[in-house]
Design a protein around this motif. Structure first.
Motif, PDB file in Angstrom:
ATOM      1  N   CYS A 149       0.824  -1.222   0.000  1.00  0.00           N
ATOM      2  CA  CYS A 149       0.000   0.000   0.000  1.00  0.00           C
ATOM      3  C   CYS A 149       0.848   1.257   0.000  1.00  0.00           C
ATOM      4  CB  CYS A 149      -0.901   0.044   1.219  1.00  0.00           C
ATOM      5  SG  CYS A 149      -2.026  -1.299   1.312  1.00  0.00           S
ATOM      6  N   LEU A 188       2.905   2.311   2.178  1.00  0.00           N
ATOM      7  CA  LEU A 188       3.058   2.953   3.489  1.00  0.00           C
ATOM      8  C   LEU A 188       4.435   2.703   4.075  1.00  0.00           C
ATOM      9  CD1 LEU A 188      -0.372   2.111   5.141  1.00  0.00           C
ATOM     10  CD2 LEU A 188       0.400   4.333   4.303  1.00  0.00           C
ATOM     11  N   LYS A 221      -1.849   4.062  -5.512  1.00  0.00           N
ATOM     12  CA  LYS A 221      -2.907   4.431  -4.569  1.00  0.00           C
ATOM     13  C   LYS A 221      -4.257   4.635  -5.259  1.00  0.00           C
ATOM     14  CE  LYS A 221       0.337   6.555  -1.346  1.00  0.00           C
ATOM     15  NZ  LYS A 221       0.665   7.757  -0.553  1.00  0.00           N
ATOM     16  N   VAL A 277      -9.634   2.392  11.752  1.00  0.00           N
ATOM     17  CA  VAL A 277      -9.475   3.825  11.961  1.00  0.00           C
ATOM     18  C   VAL A 277     -10.480   4.581  11.122  1.00  0.00           C
ATOM     19  CG1 VAL A 277      -7.154   4.116  12.852  1.00  0.00           C
ATOM     20  CG2 VAL A 277      -7.476   3.732  10.415  1.00  0.00           C
ATOM     21  N   ARG A 289     -15.497  11.970  14.506  1.00  0.00           N
ATOM     22  CA  ARG A 289     -16.607  12.913  14.655  1.00  0.00           C
ATOM     23  C   ARG A 289     -17.399  13.098  13.362  1.00  0.00           C
ATOM     24  NH1 ARG A 289     -16.357  15.474  19.719  1.00  0.00           N
ATOM     25  NH2 ARG A 289     -14.430  14.853  20.728  1.00  0.00           N
ATOM     26  N   ARG A 323     -13.251  17.811   6.290  1.00  0.00           N
ATOM     27  CA  ARG A 323     -13.233  16.812   7.358  1.00  0.00           C
ATOM     28  C   ARG A 323     -12.640  17.415   8.638  1.00  0.00           C
ATOM     29  NH1 ARG A 323      -8.941  14.605  10.605  1.00  0.00           N
ATOM     30  NH2 ARG A 323      -9.824  12.791  11.601  1.00  0.00           N
ATOM     31  N   GLU A 328     -14.278  17.989  12.290  1.00  0.00           N
ATOM     32  CA  GLU A 328     -13.683  17.412  13.502  1.00  0.00           C
ATOM     33  C   GLU A 328     -13.453  18.491  14.555  1.00  0.00           C
ATOM     34  OE1 GLU A 328     -12.696  14.374  14.643  1.00  0.00           O
ATOM     35  OE2 GLU A 328     -13.283  13.149  12.925  1.00  0.00           O
ATOM     36  N   ARG A 383      -3.405   8.171  15.895  1.00  0.00           N
ATOM     37  CA  ARG A 383      -4.583   7.305  15.897  1.00  0.00           C
ATOM     38  C   ARG A 383      -4.721   6.523  14.603  1.00  0.00           C
ATOM     39  NH1 ARG A 383      -6.271  11.644  18.965  1.00  0.00           N
ATOM     40  NH2 ARG A 383      -6.826  12.873  17.154  1.00  0.00           N
ATOM     41  N   GLY A 384      -3.829   6.741  13.645  1.00  0.00           N
ATOM     42  CA  GLY A 384      -3.832   5.923  12.437  1.00  0.00           C
ATOM     43  C   GLY A 384      -4.682   6.490  11.309  1.00  0.00           C
ATOM     44  N   PHE A 385      -5.442   7.537  11.592  1.00  0.00           N
ATOM     45  CA  PHE A 385      -6.308   8.063  10.540  1.00  0.00           C
ATOM     46  C   PHE A 385      -5.490   8.592   9.356  1.00  0.00           C
ATOM     47  CE2 PHE A 385      -8.414  11.602   8.457  1.00  0.00           C
ATOM     48  CZ  PHE A 385      -9.537  10.952   7.991  1.00  0.00           C
ATOM     49  N   ILE A 401      -2.541   7.647   8.485  1.00  0.00           N
ATOM     50  CA  ILE A 401      -1.933   6.514   7.791  1.00  0.00           C
ATOM     51  C   ILE A 401      -2.931   5.936   6.793  1.00  0.00           C
ATOM     52  CG2 ILE A 401      -0.691   4.327   8.102  1.00  0.00           C
ATOM     53  CD1 ILE A 401       0.566   6.581   9.703  1.00  0.00           C
ATOM     54  N   ARG A 402      -4.184   5.848   7.249  1.00  0.00           N
ATOM     55  CA  ARG A 402      -5.205   5.339   6.342  1.00  0.00           C
ATOM     56  C   ARG A 402      -5.347   6.273   5.138  1.00  0.00           C
ATOM     57  NH1 ARG A 402     -10.791   2.457   7.567  1.00  0.00           N
ATOM     58  NH2 ARG A 402     -10.971   1.737   5.436  1.00  0.00           N
ATOM     59  N   MET A 403      -5.330   7.571   5.390  1.00  0.00           N
ATOM     60  CA  MET A 403      -5.451   8.532   4.293  1.00  0.00           C
ATOM     61  C   MET A 403      -4.251   8.440   3.345  1.00  0.00           C
ATOM     62  SD  MET A 403      -8.352   9.912   4.559  1.00  0.00           S
ATOM     63  CE  MET A 403      -8.222  11.162   3.283  1.00  0.00           C
ATOM     64  N   PHE A 404      -3.127   7.983   3.871  1.00  0.00           N
ATOM     65  CA  PHE A 404      -1.931   7.846   3.022  1.00  0.00           C
ATOM     66  C   PHE A 404      -2.083   6.725   1.998  1.00  0.00           C
ATOM     67  CE2 PHE A 404       1.182   9.704   6.386  1.00  0.00           C
ATOM     68  CZ  PHE A 404       0.658  10.961   6.141  1.00  0.00           C
ATOM     69  N   THR A 405      -3.091   5.870   2.144  1.00  0.00           N
ATOM     70  CA  THR A 405      -3.296   4.844   1.120  1.00  0.00           C
ATOM     71  C   THR A 405      -4.221   5.361   0.016  1.00  0.00           C
ATOM     72  OG1 THR A 405      -5.249   3.842   2.147  1.00  0.00           O
ATOM     73  CG2 THR A 405      -3.098   3.035   2.884  1.00  0.00           C
ATOM     74  N   MET A 436       5.256  10.374   4.613  1.00  0.00           N
ATOM     75  CA  MET A 436       4.164   9.535   4.106  1.00  0.00           C
ATOM     76  C   MET A 436       4.594   8.093   3.927  1.00  0.00           C
ATOM     77  SD  MET A 436       2.194  12.087   1.508  1.00  0.00           S
ATOM     78  CE  MET A 436       0.916  10.959   0.988  1.00  0.00           C
TER      79      MET A 436
END
Ligand SMILES: Nc1ncnc2c1ncn2[C@@H]1O[C@H](COP(=O)(O)OP(=O)(O)OP(=O)(O)O)[C@@H](O)[C@H]1O
Ligand SMILES: [Mg+2]
Lengths: 306, 359
Positions: free
Chosen positions: A50, A52, A75, A86, A90, B9, B13, B195-197, B199-203, B357
């Motif tokens: 991925c 990362l 990507k 994750v 909010r 976003r 938040e 919190r990993g958010f 990292i998720r966005m980095f995919t 990243m």
């Protein structure tokens, strides 16, 4: 061109070799499961695919795009459900899905339509407008999977998607994944062996960063165990019969009227007929098929991983 | 337009998080309250000023008269004509400070030469002098900008600076308040990473600048609102805006952007939210040497040049000048400096972010 192709893919964290020269070829439209004990290197492999994590050595490409040199091309093609759920806490479901969808280039309407479909599939429609920080673990998990799917990616990475889900949700998601077979390339990891068995086209078992077995579920089962087994419940076994069987077959186990026969090839009919001919009562008999879990334990051993 | 999606976003938040929102908007108010205490309320009494007029010219007495019209100043009588007498009175505590108008004042004014006015105070009591200095500067430059003899129009400007202490301290307090956004902005990025958010966005195909812009975007409304709060509360407390309010707003907005840019850099570098505490190692000394709390005139020149290279002192000086009546042309260099820093900081943030990243 393969959907996923790696060549001696390696990741070292200081002295620890988490992934050790993995060669993988996953074909387009294939559902490939990566199994392995805790710490085997599954997540690390996915993180490299991925974009990362930078591989220490070796290469990897997704649909021909190198993950190190062309990460943004990669990507665009992938959808990822990470091992740890994750979400944007909010935001509500719609907003979480729209964020991922739009960043992948969907229009507002496309994102909405796609989200609706997924929220229905995942049974989240009722709570779709609630901020997700109030969700239960399983609900978050389902949304997380939906987020991997929202952009309609060609290649999906699902790292333990069904972890922590109730049986109903697991079944729903398994069925949904099964429905994607052939249309999407999927790399799945899971610790539920039945799930891997029923879903996978092929399975790779990795341990300590290396691929230790590879094949279809059936191939793994037949190739892992040299011997077939048959279990027979019997009455009135005689010593004569037993010594006869011991001569014919590789191994024999007996306990309280239960006879377990091990041999390279076993003919069910032949054994039952033989027992009848010697006047042995056969109450039940079955050829035993090893499960994927047997294969897994056989290959990776029983020791717990740290 | 990925940055827009990420920005939306982040905005959600923030405004759905009452604690964070309260902090961001409550901080300017809290700061201004501290400021009231520091400035001693809106109604500061005028400062008693003695004058030594060595020039004894028409112009110097016109200037003295002009000073006499400033509310913040109460002129002591009589005017000294010899410095030695003023020195004795200062020494004996009869007066607290005096302004020296050197001989050659009128000639210098006619010849358009630099005029140096000296404000002499007791070393043990520097605060009055520090408060008075900007007032004398402002009044002096107004006075000198007009050719003698003085005409009546000038009297219209006489009561403009109601409370020199407020005008002096306000810009520093406001800029320090905006500097705190460094740690807030860094904290938001670092928290999402932890919190990993992120990292998720980095995919996803989002690019480094999508993240930097996306994380800065929500601060724009925050900056606008907090600058308005600073100015509004400041004016309610006796801040006099002689110059253009829009210029003052622009300066505060730019220094706020710089702070957010620094926050983006810190947020790109640190691994966890708790590590953003590092930004305080930067914020406090920078505020100090940039004159947020007290004047930097007396600091060693090496420190002053460091401060001069950084953006904060420019924001403080320029906003103080604008509040005291300077035209845009007088602050345009400071504005360039602030814009330049904003661009450099954001470009650096994007570069650093790109590296993080992939780990
Ligand atoms: N960022 C990291 N720094 C150091 N070591 C790491 C890091 N990430 C993973 N490891 C190590 O790499 C090894 C492989 O971890 P990985 O997460 O890939 O395992 P896994 O197969 O996904 O296990 P699980 O089934 O428990 O999820 C482990 O020993 C882990 O401790
Ligand atoms: Mg894992």
């Amino acid at each position: 061109m393969n959907a996923v192709q790696t060549f001696k893919l390696t990741k070292e964290f200081d002295s620890l070799v988490a992934v050790n020269g993995i060669d993988l070829e996953i074909h387009k439209g294939e559902l490939f499961s990566l199994l392995g004990p805790n710490g085997a290197g599954k997540t690390t492999t996915i993180r490299m695919l991925c974009c990362l994590l930078k591989p220490t050595r070796g290469t990897a490409s997704i649909l021909g795009y190198d993950v190190v040199r062309t990460p943004f091309a990669v990507k665009k093609l992938i959808g990822v459900s990470p091992q740890d759920t994750v979400l944007s806490e909010r935001l509500n479901c719609w907003e979480n899905l729209a964020l991922i969808g739009k960043v992948h280039g969907l229009s507002s309407n496309e994102a909405k339509a796609r989200s609706k479909e997924l929220l229905e599939t995942m049974g989240l429609m009722e709570r779709a407008k609630d901020q997700v920080r109030r969700f239960s673990g399983g609900m978050k998990r389902r949304l997380s999977i939906a987020m991997a799917l929202v952009s309609n990616p060609q290649v999906l990475f699902l790292d333990e998607p069904t972890l922590g889900l109730d049986p109903q949700a697991r079944r729903t998601i398994s069925e949904y994944i099964a429905g994607l077979k052939g249309k999407k390339t999927i790399l799945l990891t899971t610790h539920y062996m039945e799930e891997a068995d029923s879903l996978s086209d092929r399975i790779g078992i990795i341990d300590e960063g290396k691929v230790v077995a590879l094949g279809t579920p059936q191939e793994l089962k037949t190739n892992t165990f040299q011997m077939r087994t048959m279990v027979v419940s019997t009455g009135n076994l005689t010593a004569e019969v037993i010594s006869d069987l011991q001569q014919r077959y590789s191994r024999l186990e007996m306990s309280k009227g239960r006879l377990k026969i091990y041999h390279k090839e076993l003919n069910f009919q032949e054994i039952v007929d033989y027992l009848h001919s010697r006047g042995v009562a056969v109450y039940s008999a079955a050829l035993e098929q090893p499960t994927l879990e047997d294969v897994f334990i056989q290959i990776t051993g029983k020791k717990l991983r740290d | 337009m990925n940055f827009w999606e990420i920005g939306k976003r982040n905005l959600k938040e923030i405004y759905r998080n009452p604690v964070l929102l309260g902090f961001l908007l409550g901080m300017p108010i809290a700061f201004m309250l501290v400021f009231i205490a520091a400035a001693g309320g809106a109604q500061a009494s005028p400062i008693a000023l003695s004058i030594v007029d060595e020039d004894r010219s028409q112009n110097s007495s016109a200037f003295i008269q002009y000073l006499g019209h400033v509310d913040a100043i109460e002129l002591n009588q009589p005017i000294y004509s010899e410095e030695s007498q003023a020195q004795v009175d200062l020494q004996d505590g009869r007066i607290s400070l005096y302004l020296l108008i050197p001989s050659g004042f009128q000639a210098a004014q006619h010849g358009n030469q630099t005029i140096t006015l000296e404000l002499i105070y007791k070393a043990a009591d520097p605060m009055t002098g520090l408060q008075l200095k900007p007032v004398i500067e402002a009044v002096g430059s107004q006075f000198l900008g007009v050719p003698p003899p003085l005409n009546v129009e000038l009297k219209g400007t006489e009561s403009e600076i109601k409370n020199p202490a407020v005008n002096f301290y306000f810009p520093g307090i406001a800029v320090y308040g905006l500097m705190i956004l460094i740690s807030t902005a860094a904290g938001i990025i670092a928290g999402d990473r932890e919190r990993g958010f992120l990292i998720r966005m980095f995919t996803t195909p989002a690019k480094p600048w999508d993240f930097i812009l996306g994380y800065s975007l929500p601060f724009i409304p925050v900056l606008i609102v907090s600058t308005l709060i600073y100015l509004g509360v400041g004016m309610a407390l006796g801040l006099t805006v002689v110059g253009n309010l829009g210029h003052a707003f622009l300066i505060f907005f730019l220094i706020g952007l710089c702070s957010v840019g620094i926050g983006m850099i810190v947020g790109s570098l640190v691994k966890s939210e708790s590590q953003t505490g590092i930004s305080w190692i930067f914020i406090v000394p920078m505020a100090m040497i940039s004159g947020a709390w007290f004047t930097v005139d007396r600091m060693p020149s090496a420190i002053r040049s460091i401060a001069g290279a950084l953006p904060f002192i420019h924001a403080i000086d320029a906003s103080r000048a604008v509040l005291n009546g300077s035209p845009f042309s007088a602050i345009v260099l400071d504005i360039y400096w602030l814009v330049g820093w904003t661009v450099v900081l954001f470009a650096t943030g994007i570069m650093l972010f790109r590296k993080t990243m992939v780990s």
